[in-house]
Design a protein around this motif. Structure first.
Motif, mmCIF file in Angstrom:
data_model
loop_
_atom_site.group_PDB
_atom_site.id
_atom_site.type_symbol
_atom_site.label_atom_id
_atom_site.label_comp_id
_atom_site.label_asym_id
_atom_site.label_seq_id
_atom_site.Cartn_x
_atom_site.Cartn_y
_atom_site.Cartn_z
ATOM 1 N N PRO A 22 -25.649 -18.448 26.436
ATOM 2 C CA PRO A 22 -26.705 -19.338 25.939
ATOM 3 C C PRO A 22 -27.680 -19.766 27.029
ATOM 4 C CG PRO A 22 -24.602 -20.480 26.005
ATOM 5 C CD PRO A 22 -24.305 -19.024 26.222
ATOM 6 N N PHE A 23 -27.182 -19.940 28.239
ATOM 7 C CA PHE A 23 -28.075 -20.294 29.341
ATOM 8 C C PHE A 23 -29.082 -19.181 29.572
ATOM 9 C CE2 PHE A 23 -29.056 -19.980 33.903
ATOM 10 C CZ PHE A 23 -29.723 -21.184 34.078
ATOM 11 N N CYS A 24 -28.599 -17.938 29.640
ATOM 12 C CA CYS A 24 -29.489 -16.802 29.885
ATOM 13 C C CYS A 24 -30.452 -16.583 28.726
ATOM 14 C CB CYS A 24 -28.674 -15.539 30.148
ATOM 15 S SG CYS A 24 -27.797 -15.546 31.746
ATOM 16 N N ARG A 25 -29.997 -16.811 27.507
ATOM 17 C CA ARG A 25 -30.906 -16.677 26.364
ATOM 18 C C ARG A 25 -32.084 -17.635 26.493
ATOM 19 N NH1 ARG A 25 -26.188 -16.284 23.134
ATOM 20 N NH2 ARG A 25 -26.378 -18.478 22.514
ATOM 21 N N GLY A 26 -31.808 -18.842 26.997
ATOM 22 C CA GLY A 26 -32.893 -19.788 27.205
ATOM 23 C C GLY A 26 -33.846 -19.321 28.290
ATOM 24 N N VAL A 27 -33.316 -18.887 29.420
ATOM 25 C CA VAL A 27 -34.146 -18.405 30.521
ATOM 26 C C VAL A 27 -34.981 -17.209 30.069
ATOM 27 C CG1 VAL A 27 -34.135 -17.389 32.840
ATOM 28 C CG2 VAL A 27 -32.562 -19.261 32.286
ATOM 29 N N ASN A 28 -34.420 -16.358 29.224
ATOM 30 C CA ASN A 28 -35.130 -15.163 28.758
ATOM 31 C C ASN A 28 -36.418 -15.494 28.014
ATOM 32 O OD1 ASN A 28 -33.268 -13.359 29.815
ATOM 33 N ND2 ASN A 28 -32.092 -13.187 27.914
ATOM 34 N N ARG A 29 -36.497 -16.693 27.475
ATOM 35 C CA ARG A 29 -37.698 -17.077 26.709
ATOM 36 C C ARG A 29 -38.777 -17.710 27.592
ATOM 37 N NH1 ARG A 29 -33.451 -19.058 23.181
ATOM 38 N NH2 ARG A 29 -33.163 -17.616 21.424
ATOM 39 N N ASN A 30 -38.464 -17.935 28.842
ATOM 40 C CA ASN A 30 -39.437 -18.554 29.742
ATOM 41 C C ASN A 30 -40.384 -17.497 30.315
ATOM 42 O OD1 ASN A 30 -40.263 -19.288 32.704
ATOM 43 N ND2 ASN A 30 -39.836 -21.245 31.714
ATOM 44 N N THR A 31 -41.661 -17.831 30.411
ATOM 45 C CA THR A 31 -42.642 -16.889 30.963
ATOM 46 C C THR A 31 -43.438 -17.475 32.124
ATOM 47 O OG1 THR A 31 -44.292 -17.587 29.318
ATOM 48 C CG2 THR A 31 -42.908 -15.680 28.760
ATOM 49 N N SER A 32 -43.049 -18.661 32.587
ATOM 50 C CA SER A 32 -43.806 -19.296 33.678
ATOM 51 C C SER A 32 -43.167 -19.080 35.045
ATOM 52 C CB SER A 32 -43.942 -20.804 33.428
ATOM 53 O OG SER A 32 -42.678 -21.446 33.513
ATOM 54 N N ILE A 33 -41.868 -18.765 35.082
ATOM 55 C CA ILE A 33 -41.150 -18.633 36.358
ATOM 56 C C ILE A 33 -41.675 -17.434 37.143
ATOM 57 C CG2 ILE A 33 -38.903 -18.178 37.416
ATOM 58 C CD1 ILE A 33 -37.638 -19.684 35.049
ATOM 59 N N GLN A 34 -42.028 -17.692 38.387
ATOM 60 C CA GLN A 34 -42.552 -16.647 39.258
ATOM 61 C C GLN A 34 -41.521 -16.134 40.264
ATOM 62 O OE1 GLN A 34 -46.021 -18.359 41.110
ATOM 63 N NE2 GLN A 34 -47.040 -18.732 39.151
ATOM 64 N N LYS A 35 -40.507 -16.957 40.524
ATOM 65 C CA LYS A 35 -39.480 -16.570 41.492
ATOM 66 C C LYS A 35 -38.113 -16.944 40.947
ATOM 67 C CE LYS A 35 -37.818 -17.652 46.202
ATOM 68 N NZ LYS A 35 -38.141 -18.356 47.476
ATOM 69 N N ILE A 36 -37.174 -15.993 41.003
ATOM 70 C CA ILE A 36 -35.794 -16.286 40.625
ATOM 71 C C ILE A 36 -34.880 -15.864 41.770
ATOM 72 C CG2 ILE A 36 -35.472 -14.063 39.410
ATOM 73 C CD1 ILE A 36 -33.669 -15.710 37.427
ATOM 74 N N ARG A 37 -33.927 -16.738 42.089
ATOM 75 C CA ARG A 37 -33.044 -16.513 43.239
ATOM 76 C C ARG A 37 -31.596 -16.735 42.822
ATOM 77 N NH1 ARG A 37 -31.293 -20.154 47.536
ATOM 78 N NH2 ARG A 37 -30.727 -18.968 49.395
ATOM 79 N N PHE A 38 -30.755 -15.772 43.169
ATOM 80 C CA PHE A 38 -29.316 -15.873 42.934
ATOM 81 C C PHE A 38 -28.646 -16.037 44.290
ATOM 82 C CE2 PHE A 38 -31.346 -13.174 39.833
ATOM 83 C CZ PHE A 38 -30.831 -13.570 38.612
ATOM 84 N N SER A 39 -27.899 -17.116 44.481
ATOM 85 C CA SER A 39 -27.324 -17.382 45.804
ATOM 86 C C SER A 39 -25.910 -17.938 45.671
ATOM 87 C CB SER A 39 -28.204 -18.389 46.560
ATOM 88 O OG SER A 39 -27.630 -18.756 47.784
ATOM 89 N N GLY A 40 -24.968 -17.334 46.413
ATOM 90 C CA GLY A 40 -23.606 -17.846 46.445
ATOM 91 C C GLY A 40 -22.851 -17.704 45.137
ATOM 92 N N LEU A 41 -23.197 -16.703 44.331
ATOM 93 C CA LEU A 41 -22.544 -16.501 43.038
ATOM 94 C C LEU A 41 -21.516 -15.378 43.125
ATOM 95 C CD1 LEU A 41 -25.676 -16.570 40.707
ATOM 96 C CD2 LEU A 41 -24.222 -18.487 41.344
ATOM 97 N N ASN A 42 -20.408 -15.533 42.425
ATOM 98 C CA ASN A 42 -19.452 -14.444 42.283
ATOM 99 C C ASN A 42 -19.872 -13.631 41.064
ATOM 100 O OD1 ASN A 42 -17.234 -12.736 41.802
ATOM 101 N ND2 ASN A 42 -15.816 -14.208 42.715
ATOM 102 N N LEU A 43 -20.414 -12.437 41.313
ATOM 103 C CA LEU A 43 -20.943 -11.604 40.240
ATOM 104 C C LEU A 43 -20.008 -10.453 39.902
ATOM 105 C CD1 LEU A 43 -24.668 -11.640 41.378
ATOM 106 C CD2 LEU A 43 -23.616 -12.949 39.537
#
Length: 325
Positions: A109-130
């Protein structure tokens, strides 16, 4: 949580911001997102036990339900410019919550929300266990896949950064697919200090850069890249001469030795676009400086800045480069 409708809940006004989170700091962040506060353009999402010292704009996620609501508010916002996902927010107990009779993953659900955003110019993933769910059920291994729509459709996205994360089997494939399908507005990719496990390599990610001729900057730091990655990088740089806008390349802290520099310099001799090259904190000696000197004197090269700090080039290497400049 898969079946929970945040839009319906928000529209019915059954849920208030005060009901979503007990932290007043979090409430204030949600209010700013809701009101499209133009001064609130950077958001750090952190796990609840971390401190965002020195940053006024952050969000301490305190549960899966809360994280889903954060995604909803991000989806409605039009002024947010940067989104930083840090400190393993998708790990441990924050992932799962009991809702509507079952347990569900908070990432979706978090990602579904982010997917609808069109204003973000920079996204950063840091310190995550992927790591993938089969290896680490409470990790964020599906994050890149779940964010494909955001990365593909957001025409304002210009910067993608991945730093200090843990990669396991399949993570590179997800990220390379994400990079390959990224919006053509992407101008900068930064990958740093990734913990590569299960034999994962960055070759596919480097090859994915070929579909982005508009890319201006590629940063690859503290990755200790091997022969296969260096070969892929050389091929990319050869191809990128006439077809890309790449002007900045940072390869610091990658254990580059003289052999690696020789191959890199050969590739750059046919590249007239690059303006800045950072090779600091590697294993380059005076012998490698010979190749770099050849690059500096090559008529195709337009290199303006070369960083070589914390290498073992000695006086001999310094003299070789001085004579070439």
């Amino acid at each position: 949580m898969e079946g929970y409708n945040y839009n319906a809940a928000a529209g019915s006004r059954i849920v208030r911001i005060e009901d979503i989170t007990k932290e007043e700091t979090n409430r204030e962040m949600l209010r700013k997102l809701e009101k499209n506060d133009p001064n609130f353009d950077k958001l750090w999402v952190r796990s609840s036990h971390d401190l965002a010292v020195g940053r006024a704009q952050y969000y301490l996620s305190d549960g899966a339900h809360e994280l889903g609501w954060l995604g909803y508010f991000i989806s409605k916002n039009t002024t947010l410019k940067e989104l930083h996902l840090t400190s393993n927010i998708f790990g441990g107990a924050v992932l799962r919550t009991h809702m509507a009779g079952g347990y569900s993953n908070a990432i979706e659900p978090f990602c579904r929300g982010v997917n609808r955003n069109t204003s973000i110019q920079k996204i950063r993933f840091s310190g995550l266990n992927l790591s993938p769910p089969k290896l680490y059920p409470s990790g964020g291994g599906e994050t890149f896949r779940l964010l494909y729509p955001f990365l593909r459709d957001n025409q304002n996205l210009s910067e993608l950064e991945v730093e200090g994360c843990v990669f396991r089997s399949g993570t590179v494939r997800q990220l390379s697919s994400a990079v390959r399908n990224c919006s053509k507005s992407l101008t900068s990719v930064r990958i740093a200090s990734i913990q590569m496990r299960d034999g994962e390599q960055l070759v596919a990610i480097i090859e994915a850069l070929n579909v982005h001729p508009q890319l201006e900057q590629f940063v690859l730091i503290s990755m200790d890249i091997g022969a296969n990655e260096r070969m892929a990088l050389s091929k990319y740089l050869r191809r990128s001469n006439a077809s890309t806008k790449l002007h900045t390349l940072n390869l610091s802290r990658n254990a580059f030795d003289d052999g690696g520099v020789n191959a890199l310099a050969d590739a750059l001799c046919v590249n007239s676009n690059l303006r800045s090259l950072d090779l600091s904190c590697n294993r380059i000696t005076a012998r490698g400086c010979q190749s770099l000197a050849t690059l500096l004197t090559n008529r195709n090269s337009n290199l303006e800045t070369l960083y070589l700090g914390e290498n073992n080039i000695g006086d001999e290497g310094a003299l070789i480069l001085a004579n070439a400049s």
